[in-house]
Design a protein around this motif. Sequence first.
Motif, PDB file in Angstrom:
ATOM      1  N   ALA A  91       0.995  -1.164  -0.032  1.00 20.55           N
ATOM      2  CA  ALA A  91       0.057   0.059   0.025  1.00 20.55           C
ATOM      3  C   ALA A  91       0.876   1.203   0.009  1.00 20.55           C
ATOM      4  N   ALA A  92       1.902   1.128   0.501  1.00 22.24           N
ATOM      5  CA  ALA A  92       2.847   2.397   0.742  1.00 22.24           C
ATOM      6  C   ALA A  92       3.374   2.631  -0.552  1.00 22.24           C
ATOM      7  N   GLY A  93       3.844   1.284  -1.379  1.00 24.75           N
ATOM      8  CA  GLY A  93       4.544   1.687  -2.482  1.00 24.75           C
ATOM      9  C   GLY A  93       3.498   2.214  -3.660  1.00 24.75           C
ATOM     10  N   VAL A  94       2.302   1.617  -3.497  1.00 22.23           N
ATOM     11  CA  VAL A  94       1.219   2.545  -4.379  1.00 22.23           C
ATOM     12  C   VAL A  94       1.050   3.886  -4.189  1.00 22.23           C
ATOM     13  N   GLY A  95       1.034   3.985  -2.918  1.00 23.77           N
ATOM     14  CA  GLY A  95       0.803   5.601  -2.458  1.00 23.77           C
ATOM     15  C   GLY A  95       1.817   6.397  -2.901  1.00 23.77           C
ATOM     16  N   GLY A  96       3.094   5.885  -2.642  1.00 23.51           N
ATOM     17  CA  GLY A  96       4.317   6.531  -3.158  1.00 23.51           C
ATOM     18  C   GLY A  96       4.263   7.029  -4.573  1.00 23.51           C
ATOM     19  N   LEU A  97       4.087   5.816  -5.559  1.00 21.55           N
ATOM     20  CA  LEU A  97       3.823   6.198  -6.974  1.00 21.55           C
ATOM     21  C   LEU A  97       2.855   7.019  -7.215  1.00 21.55           C
ATOM     22  N   ALA A  98       1.560   7.147  -6.570  1.00 24.66           N
ATOM     23  CA  ALA A  98       0.687   8.178  -6.858  1.00 24.66           C
ATOM     24  C   ALA A  98       0.998   9.598  -6.557  1.00 24.66           C
ATOM     25  N   VAL A  99       1.900   9.518  -5.549  1.00 29.41           N
ATOM     26  CA  VAL A  99       2.438  10.925  -5.285  1.00 29.41           C
ATOM     27  C   VAL A  99       3.637  11.393  -6.384  1.00 29.41           C
TER      28      VAL A  99
END
Length: 191
Positions: free
Chosen positions: A34-42
Amino acid sequence: MAETTGTAVPAEVTEHGDDGVRRRDFINIAAIGAAGVGGLAVVYPLVSQMAPSADVLAESSTEVDISSIEAGQAIKAVFRKQPLFVKRLTPQEIKDANDVDVGSLRDPQTLAERTKEGHEDVLVTMGVCTHLGCVPLGAAEGEVKGEFGGYFCPCHGSHYDTAARIRKGPAPLNLQVPEYEFTSDTVIQVG
């Protein structure tokens, strides 16, 4: 050892469950995902906004039609917001450029090195003096061409010959020849 009904239970079953993966391991993997997906979204919008815009990409190359340029004439165009000189040399200008001892030049280059094979009569240079960036004269009809018949920079007195090579004055280098190619016998693409 833990006893439940009088039989011993192996330690790995009580710590890891039947499949060898603890619930805590699953939660860690899910959180990292989830952190990886959130990081990519940012990060994606930040990186994509650094890409060149459509108007910048359009200026990265310029097509110039040279069919109307007669021998001895030059035109001015714009390439990456800077002046571009395209000159069709006369046979005499070609001879004058080839007669110069290249070893005597400050920035030694032959005319053949500054033009394309098969199109030695077409000289393409940036219209920016290599001294302090002024625009030399000599591309338009009636402008001063300097002592060597090429270009003259009025800012500090640099003189260029018919091959746009520096011959006199403070400019350290010849007028720059940009990357270009002939897309047909009458059209060049610069950049």
